[in-house]
Design an enzyme around this catalytic site. Structure first.
Site, PDB file in Angstrom:
ATOM      1  N   GLU A  14       0.836  -1.194   0.000  1.00 48.21           N
ATOM      2  CA  GLU A  14       0.000   0.000   0.000  1.00 48.21           C
ATOM      3  C   GLU A  14       0.879   1.255   0.000  1.00 48.21           C
ATOM      4  OE1 GLU A  14      -3.277   0.205   2.663  1.00 48.21           O
ATOM      5  OE2 GLU A  14      -4.060  -1.741   2.056  1.00 48.21           O
ATOM      6  N   HIS A  77      -5.086   6.543  -0.710  1.00 44.97           N
ATOM      7  CA  HIS A  77      -4.138   5.436  -0.674  1.00 44.97           C
ATOM      8  C   HIS A  77      -4.509   4.313  -1.615  1.00 44.97           C
ATOM      9  CE1 HIS A  77      -6.392   4.127   3.067  1.00 44.97           C
ATOM     10  NE2 HIS A  77      -6.353   2.981   2.410  1.00 44.97           N
ATOM     11  N   HIS A  79      -4.792   0.305  -2.584  1.00 51.68           N
ATOM     12  CA  HIS A  79      -5.016  -1.071  -2.127  1.00 51.68           C
ATOM     13  C   HIS A  79      -4.598  -2.028  -3.243  1.00 51.68           C
ATOM     14  CE1 HIS A  79      -8.592  -0.152   0.862  1.00 51.68           C
ATOM     15  NE2 HIS A  79      -7.438   0.300   1.310  1.00 51.68           N
ATOM     16  N   ASP A  90      -9.434   2.046   7.875  1.00 55.13           N
ATOM     17  CA  ASP A  90      -9.573   3.307   7.131  1.00 55.13           C
ATOM     18  C   ASP A  90     -10.692   4.155   7.728  1.00 55.13           C
ATOM     19  OD1 ASP A  90      -7.637   2.493   5.299  1.00 55.13           O
ATOM     20  OD2 ASP A  90      -9.113   1.710   3.870  1.00 55.13           O
TER      21      ASP A  90
HETATM   22 ZN   LIG Z   1      -7.238   1.261   3.086  1.00 59.38          ZN
END
Ligand SMILES: [Zn+2]
Length: 144
Positions: A14, A77, A79, A90
């Site tokens: 990530e 972000h 994934h 999150d």
């Molecule tokens: Zn996440």
């Protein structure tokens, strides 16, 4: 910053950064004009990302004092896990940001980029509230 390039470089880990921009005059639309890559002190793992803070305050100061006076709007972000939905972590993090007066951002946005099953990318754009509730727009796949 090229979002897809950053995600491809992160490979199976990530990664992420922050969203910078401004709200429309009627406060109904957030216009994201910049996104940052991961600050140097960030940590990316297979299924989590800890965004660092190195250099962000001075960067935000520059955006704020620039001609368009832009500011922090939220986070993004990546994934690699083929799921563009916010995880429970999150959701908790965005709720914490919404409730943290240091961010001056009571309704932060979280943009998530995920790998899609056919090798393209899927996205979700999520707006969080102080209650921890959120609205989500999802685009299942963009083939590049
Ligand atoms: Zn996440």
């Amino acid at each position: 910053m090229d979002l897809i390039r950053i995600c491809n470089q992160a490979s199976d880990k990530e990664t992420g950064g922050i969203l910078v921009g401004r709200y429309s005059k009627d406060l109904k639309t957030a216009v994201v004009s910049q996104l940052t890559g991961p600050p140097a002190d960030s940590q990316g793992f297979l299924s989590s990302f800890r965004r660092g803070v190195a250099g962000l305050q001075s960067l935000l100061d520059q955006y704020w004092s620039g001609s368009s006076s832009t500011y922090y709007l939220g986070e993004w972000h990546y994934h690699p896990s083929h799921n563009a939905s916010p995880s429970t972590v999150d959701i908790a993090q965005m709720k914490a940001i919404a409730n943290d007066s240091n961010y001056f951002c009571p309704e932060p946005i979280l943009l998530i980029v995920a790998k899609s099953d056919s090798g393209g990318f899927a996205y979700s754009a999520n707006v969080f509230f102080r209650s921890g509730g959120y609205l989500s727009l999802q685009q299942k796949e963009t083939v590049l």
